[in-house]
Design an enzyme around this catalytic site. Structure first.
Site, short mmCIF file in Angstrom:
data_model
loop_
_atom_site.label_atom_id
_atom_site.label_comp_id
_atom_site.label_asym_id
_atom_site.label_seq_id
_atom_site.Cartn_x
_atom_site.Cartn_y
_atom_site.Cartn_z
N ASP A 22 27.89 74.46 -3.60
CA ASP A 22 29.01 75.35 -3.04
C ASP A 22 28.18 76.45 -2.26
O ASP A 22 28.75 76.88 -1.32
CB ASP A 22 29.51 76.08 -4.03
CG ASP A 22 30.00 75.26 -5.25
OD1 ASP A 22 31.70 74.86 -5.21
OD2 ASP A 22 29.39 74.35 -6.03
N ASP A 53 31.69 65.58 -9.93
CA ASP A 53 32.15 65.55 -11.43
C ASP A 53 33.75 65.81 -11.26
O ASP A 53 34.15 66.91 -10.94
CB ASP A 53 31.57 66.52 -12.13
CG ASP A 53 31.41 67.99 -11.75
OD1 ASP A 53 31.10 68.19 -10.53
OD2 ASP A 53 31.48 68.66 -12.72
N GLU A 64 40.74 74.21 -3.74
CA GLU A 64 39.59 73.45 -3.65
C GLU A 64 39.67 72.09 -3.30
O GLU A 64 38.73 71.47 -2.75
CB GLU A 64 38.72 73.54 -4.87
CG GLU A 64 39.64 72.63 -6.33
CD GLU A 64 38.61 72.92 -7.30
OE1 GLU A 64 37.53 73.32 -7.29
OE2 GLU A 64 39.09 71.86 -8.46
#
Length: 625
Positions: free
Chosen positions: A255, A426, A622
């Site tokens: 990130d 994930d 996101e």
């Protein structure tokens, strides 16, 4: 007709004016207003903040989430009093977007201690692109900044993933960082009401040790500016960093790379530099760039982007008058030492490196169940094993975590589950139950980029030769280019599919190529390891498979498979799109001369971002369907 309408409107306004003389808030809340829009242009509005906010929320926030969005079912029309009429006349404002802007302006004015807000009507209809760009530059970044100093430690220690009833803040410090231990011990005394515990980590941070502190989760120390003041006293100043979203309080791995791209665009060089320094600190003291600086991530890394991040930050530093050239070069050297250490110790060492193929896999050293998952996350996985022993899932989970139960099949499941988390993807059916055995195209593209970045930087800044100050090991640019060539040949042999014109992952255990079609197939373009011929075929195939109306989708629907109650969707599969996948594709496409294709993909994604922002009260999420 105009005079009659004007008189009627003024009369209605006077009748609705509060008798106590307070500033009018909202009048005539209804779906269709009687005000002529021509009368409403260029008005200055005078609004009672508390009354207006309460009235708008009561009428428009029908789902009770304190936001005005397209999903609310209110009339989405309000009448606001004008300043020139001293609040007697009103202007109708219609639509959720201007109401979102209105509520934001009122909240900002209220935070400044004002009771009345004066707003130009035109300010309620800003271009959403300009508004979002301004909000990112002026407020979003500031809201995402964290620091492990006395002021920020209370926020940072709060861990929403730690649901233990007797949880208290724990700060873990490397065994050899005495300034950090001294600083946080003092902070713990000064903030005694927080009951902070400061713990020194052992010299050897083994998987067994990490497992033993799963019920004592804590934050891990990061880098700081350590210096001596004029009086000879040591000063310790933890570095500020940026988190991925408002609910996070720790610095995350990959990130941070994409955050750094944005920070550099907005001229926030120091924050991006701090995050590189934090990564170098993690490599030195924790052995790797961590998933994030929490104790339960000590055995897990993330996709490696450090070399590109270093180069971009260094370029920004040398282009700025705020940084000394000599100090910047010293920083560059330290940072590349960290990257080289990470390359050898993490990605070219077991269990992540596969000698047979010359490729690397995501493969953590952690054992048992990841403790950061929410309660019940693995309920369906654990239940068959618990039933076999005739005990509850909770009992089995606790005993398994204490290593009182041996179950190789379950151990294998969690090896792959942890590897999925290390991959950053994930979760996804692409990786589930096999990730630790997959030499993925994304990871090996990133490592090829490491090898090329180090070779190019050694030539550009270090005369083609580099001696590691800690190990004394000497490397040359030629050595790194050879490494890149070896990896490139392995990528072509194991990951490129000539028939389909796409890159796929390779299962090193089954010795076969995966059939899952992922948009990470485009990452070799970003890294520069595809030939021009491969790139042309890849772009044609990828656009056909992954381009949707809103941008690039994570994978194909066919690869994901059928979704049922027993087999639910995964967030890194079809139909979701994520910013990292888009950005990697844009850079890669431009690199190979596909500028128009890159622009098309960028426009689709940014339009989707703006549409979500416009329809959902200024929200940037996101992932998007």
């Amino acid at each position: 007709r105009m005079s009659k309408h004007y008189a009627q409107h003024e009369a209605e306004s006077r009748l609705a004016t509060p008798v106590n003389g307070s500033v009018p808030a909202l009048q005539g809340l209804r779906r269709r207003g009687s005000v002529d829009d021509k009368l409403a242009s260029g008005r200055m509005l005078m609004i009672n903040i508390e009354e207006a906010m309460a009235a708008v929320l009561a009428q428009e926030d029908t789902n009770g989430d304190y936001r005005i969005t397209i999903e609310d079912t209110g009339p989405k029309a309000v009448n606001l009093p004008t300043m020139n009429s001293d609040g007697y006349r009103h202007v109708e404002i219609r639509g959720w977007y201007p109401m979102m802007v209105l509520m934001r302006e009122l909240e900002l004015a209220r935070s400044e201690g004002k009771s009345v807000c004066y707003i130009n009507e035109a300010e309620l209809f800003p271009n959403p692109v300009d508004l979002l760009g301004g909000m990112i530059s002026e407020s979003f970044w500031d809201g995402l900044v964290r620091c492990m100093d006395a002021k920020g430690i209370k926020t940072i220690c709060a861990d929403p993933k730690n649901s233990s009833p007797d949880a208290h803040p724990i700060i873990y410090v490397p065994h050899d960082d005495e300034p950090a231990f001294t600083y946080y011990t003092r902070i713990a005394r000064e903030l005694a009401d927080l009951n902070i515990e400061v713990v020194k980590l052992p010299v050897d941070i083994t998987p067994e040790y990490v497992n033993s502190i799963n019920n004592k989760a804590g934050i891990l120390a990061l880098a700081a500016d350590v210096s001596t003041d004029a009086s000879g006293n040591q000063t310790y100043k933890p570095l500020e960093f940026v988190v991925p979203g408002g609910r996070f309080n720790e610095q995350y791995g990959w990130d941070s790379y994409f955050e750094a791209l944005g920070l550099l665009v907005d001229g926030r060089i120091q924050l991006a530099k701090n995050m590189v320094d934090n990564f170098a600190y993690e490599i030195k003291h924790y052995g790797k760039i961590l998933n994030a600086n929490r104790s339960y991530y000590l055995t897990r890394s993330q996709p490696p982007f450090l070399t590109d991040m270093i180069i971009r930050v260094y370029d920004a530093m040398t282009s700025s008058d705020e940084y000394d050239d000599e100090e910047s070069f010293a920083w560059l050297r330290r940072s590349f030492e960290a990257a080289i250490t990470e390359y050898f110790d993490v990605w070219m060492a077991k269990p992540r490196y596969n000698e047979e193929t010359g490729l690397s896999c995501y493969y953590t050293t952690g054992t048992r169940m990841p403790p950061e998952t929410e309660p019940g996350h693995f309920h369906q996985i654990i239940k068959p094993y618990a039933d076999k022993l005739g005990i509850s899932v909770d009992e089995y989970t606790a005993m398994y975590g204490r290593e009182e139960i041996s179950e190789p099949e379950l151990d294998e499941f969690f090896v792959h589950d942890r590897a999925v988390r290390e991959s950053g993807h994930d979760t996804s059916y692409r990786l589930e139950r096999r990730c630790a055995h997959l030499a993925t195209i994304d990871l090996n593209s990133l490592l090829y980029k490491y090898e090329i970045d180090i070779a190019d930087s050694l030539d550009a800044f270090f005369g083609g030769r580099f001696v590691h100050s800690a190990t004394g090991r000497e490397t040359t640019s030629d050595e790194w280019r050879e490494r890149a060539q070896v990896r490139n040949r392995s990528i072509d042999r194991y990951l490129w599919n000539e028939e389909k014109g796409l890159y796929y992952d390779y299962d090193v255990k089954l010795r076969e190529q995966s059939v899952y079609e992922s948009v990470t197939s485009l990452w070799p373009l970003w890294a520069g390891c595809a030939t021009d011929r491969q790139a042309e075929r890849l772009v044609r195939a990828a656009c056909d498979k992954f381009e949707e109306a809103g941008g690039l989708v994570s994978g194909t629907e066919e690869s994901r498979g059928v979704i049922t109650l027993e087999r639910p969707n995964r967030q890194w599969d079809f139909p979701y799109g994520w910013a990292p996948h888009q950005i990697m594709a844009w850079y890669g496409l431009y690199r190979y001369g596909f500028g128009e294709v890159a622009q098309r993909h960028a426009y689709r994604w940014l339009y989707t971002i703006i549409l979500a922002f416009y329809n959902h009260s200024g929200t940037v999420v996101e992932k998007l369907d």
